[in-house]
Design a protein around this motif. Structure first.
Motif, mmCIF file in Angstrom:
data_model
loop_
_atom_site.group_PDB
_atom_site.id
_atom_site.type_symbol
_atom_site.label_atom_id
_atom_site.label_comp_id
_atom_site.label_asym_id
_atom_site.label_seq_id
_atom_site.Cartn_x
_atom_site.Cartn_y
_atom_site.Cartn_z
ATOM 1 N N LYS A 105 61.576 50.830 -69.341
ATOM 2 C CA LYS A 105 60.465 50.500 -69.898
ATOM 3 C C LYS A 105 60.139 51.669 -70.727
ATOM 4 C CE LYS A 105 58.620 49.122 -64.582
ATOM 5 N NZ LYS A 105 57.615 49.498 -63.608
ATOM 6 N N ARG A 115 53.801 56.019 -56.371
ATOM 7 C CA ARG A 115 52.379 56.078 -56.146
ATOM 8 C C ARG A 115 51.432 56.357 -55.494
ATOM 9 N NH1 ARG A 115 56.187 54.002 -59.673
ATOM 10 N NH2 ARG A 115 56.618 51.330 -59.808
ATOM 11 N N ALA A 116 50.342 55.911 -55.612
ATOM 12 C CA ALA A 116 49.387 56.703 -54.774
ATOM 13 C C ALA A 116 49.136 55.204 -52.808
ATOM 14 C CB ALA A 116 47.896 56.283 -55.574
ATOM 15 N N TYR A 117 48.858 56.174 -52.015
ATOM 16 C CA TYR A 117 48.560 55.126 -51.057
ATOM 17 C C TYR A 117 47.622 55.673 -50.138
ATOM 18 C CZ TYR A 117 52.797 52.696 -51.995
ATOM 19 O OH TYR A 117 53.957 51.602 -53.003
ATOM 20 N N SER A 118 46.275 55.441 -49.943
ATOM 21 C CA SER A 118 44.965 55.944 -49.502
ATOM 22 C C SER A 118 44.879 55.657 -47.804
ATOM 23 C CB SER A 118 43.860 54.582 -49.463
ATOM 24 O OG SER A 118 43.132 54.482 -50.348
ATOM 25 N N THR A 122 48.607 51.517 -45.411
ATOM 26 C CA THR A 122 48.832 50.338 -44.593
ATOM 27 C C THR A 122 48.725 50.221 -46.587
ATOM 28 O OG1 THR A 122 47.317 50.564 -43.515
ATOM 29 C CG2 THR A 122 48.296 47.842 -44.155
ATOM 30 N N LYS A 156 50.776 46.691 -49.315
ATOM 31 C CA LYS A 156 50.518 45.892 -49.593
ATOM 32 C C LYS A 156 52.087 45.770 -50.242
ATOM 33 C CE LYS A 156 48.819 41.955 -51.414
ATOM 34 N NZ LYS A 156 49.073 41.229 -52.494
ATOM 35 N N THR A 180 54.669 38.695 -63.952
ATOM 36 C CA THR A 180 54.705 40.016 -63.576
ATOM 37 C C THR A 180 55.971 40.497 -64.708
ATOM 38 O OG1 THR A 180 55.770 39.591 -61.526
ATOM 39 C CG2 THR A 180 52.756 40.541 -61.910
ATOM 40 N N TYR A 211 57.725 43.166 -64.203
ATOM 41 C CA TYR A 211 58.676 43.781 -64.154
ATOM 42 C C TYR A 211 58.739 43.631 -62.450
ATOM 43 C CZ TYR A 211 58.869 46.406 -67.450
ATOM 44 O OH TYR A 211 58.756 46.946 -69.576
ATOM 45 N N LEU A 268 58.287 47.659 -57.311
ATOM 46 C CA LEU A 268 59.532 48.970 -56.676
ATOM 47 C C LEU A 268 59.061 49.626 -55.758
ATOM 48 C CD1 LEU A 268 61.932 50.831 -57.703
ATOM 49 C CD2 LEU A 268 60.195 52.395 -58.626
ATOM 50 N N LEU A 269 57.462 50.130 -55.105
ATOM 51 C CA LEU A 269 58.421 51.178 -53.424
ATOM 52 C C LEU A 269 57.346 49.950 -52.624
ATOM 53 C CD1 LEU A 269 58.443 53.913 -52.298
ATOM 54 C CD2 LEU A 269 56.653 54.107 -53.367
ATOM 55 N N SER A 270 56.808 49.273 -53.503
ATOM 56 C CA SER A 270 55.594 48.708 -51.929
ATOM 57 C C SER A 270 57.364 47.785 -51.113
ATOM 58 C CB SER A 270 54.344 47.754 -52.613
ATOM 59 O OG SER A 270 55.214 46.968 -53.634
ATOM 60 N N TYR A 319 47.350 47.984 -67.373
ATOM 61 C CA TYR A 319 48.035 47.027 -68.260
ATOM 62 C C TYR A 319 47.125 46.557 -68.473
ATOM 63 C CZ TYR A 319 51.898 49.567 -64.842
ATOM 64 O OH TYR A 319 51.962 50.137 -64.307
ATOM 65 N N TRP A 351 43.126 49.492 -57.318
ATOM 66 C CA TRP A 351 44.084 48.846 -57.384
ATOM 67 C C TRP A 351 44.299 47.119 -57.767
ATOM 68 C CZ3 TRP A 351 43.105 51.642 -52.834
ATOM 69 C CH2 TRP A 351 43.628 51.064 -51.803
#
Ligand code: FAD
Length: 298
Positions: free
Chosen positions: A76, A83-86, A99, A101, A110, A112, A115-117, A258, A297
């Motif tokens: 990239k 990464r943000a998480y509510s 939580t 997904k 897609t 790429y 990565l994190l989820s 994107y 998101w």
């Protein structure tokens, strides 16, 4: 019993000052659906946040991702961002709840792999220690909401339900004088996140909480008050008692940066997704710009 929190968002400067690094431990893991998992965090110090806030998690802290991150950053040409998480929790609750997904990789669609989820959703058992940054966000209840509204309308899809659970629990705990109507769009019954939490809230607060599940890919057999299909302008008009005394919070998939860039490169407008569509329908149902809060998101 903790004291009710004040019903309002502090000024921006105050919000920013509160964002800091926190070491947390996973106290509980709850599988919500086939592709979503809830993590309940505990910490040695008190969590200070407002309902609707989010935290961020930096993927670089996980040694297991080291080579994957290095490869993605090469491809990239950018450093991978946190990464943000509510937060699905309310400030009076013991744990901070996020939580996740699990995103997927679709060959040819897609660019790429996520990565994190996948890591957070599947490989963070009870006892896992991690660092989060928090808390911030503007998806919070305005200070004067109790004076000017009778109804809070929540319009959510998929994992967009997360901050709205926190907002609803927090408001009920404070005994705010308005009702909550939740329109929640899911593909099937099996995709509904927090189903039992909302059943329990409706049971406890029958005069204050109404939940309408909207299933887009199957008949809602056996689901009380549920509808088949997408959330429409007619449904919004049916449930909003007085648009002048309502405030809406809508959260779910929205145009990603994107998609925005790809459309701009082609000289086109990006195609609206759930949140953009819902904002337009809420305006058509009589709510003005100031009466609609949104978060989205991918
Ligand atoms: C305010 C906010 C709150 C959020 N709350 C939640 C929440 O409660 N729950 C939740 O599950 N998620 C939430 N998210 C989304 C979350 O931050 C992550 O984006 C999500 O978990 C995916 O991260 P990932 O590392 O798994 O995937 P990523 O690595 O970020 O990839 C996701 C998608 O983006 C594509 N992509 C990645 N990089 C590029 C690039 N450079 N160019 C083109 N395409 C690219 C990938 O191909 C993939 O399809 C929230 C986001 C925001 C902004």
């Amino acid at each position: 019993m903790t004291a009710p929190e004040p019903s309002a968002a502090p000024p921006k400067r105050e919000r920013q000052r509160r964002v800091r690094e926190l070491e947390v431990v996973v106290a509980r893991v709850r599988r919500e659906t086939a592709d979503t998992t809830s993590l309940f965090f505990a910490a040695d110090e008190p969590f200070e946040y407002e309902a609707g806030h989010f935290c961020t998690i930096d993927p670089h802290q996980f040694p297991v991702l080291k080579h994957f991150i290095a490869h993605l950053e090469d491809l990239k040409g950018n450093r991978e961002k946190p990464r943000a998480y509510s937060l699905g929790s309310a400030p009076h609750e013991e744990h901070v709840l996020i939580t996740i997904k699990e995103e997927t990789y679709s060959s040819g669609e897609t660019p790429y792999p996520p990565l994190l989820s996948p890591l957070l959703a599947n490989h963070t058992p009870v006892g896992t220690c991690l660092v989060i940054n928090g808390f911030t966000g503007a998806y919070t209840l305005p200070r004067d909401a109790a004076e000017r509204i009778d109804q809070l309308v929540h319009v959510c899809a998929g994992s967009g339900i997360v901050p709205n659970l926190g907002l609803i629990k927090s408001s009920l705990h404070r005994n705010d004088p308005f009702r909550h109507t939740l329109l929640y769009s899911s593909k099937t019954r099996q995709d509904i996140i927090y189903y039992q939490d909302f059943e329990e809230l409706q049971r406890q607060y029958p005069d204050k909480v109404e939940v309408i599940h909207c299933l887009t890919r199957e008949e809602p057999a056996g689901l009380r008050g549920a509808r088949r299909g997408r959330i429409t302008r007619e449904l919004l008009q049916e449930v909003i008692a007085d648009p002048a005394r309502a405030l809406a919070f809508t959260c779910g998939p929205g145009i990603t940066p994107y998609e925005r860039k790809a459309a701009r490169d082609k000289g086109e407008e990006p195609a609206p997704r759930f949140v953009e569509n819902m904002v337009a329908l809420l305006h058509e149902a009589g709510l003005d710009r100031k009466q609609v809060k949104q978060e989205s998101w991918g």
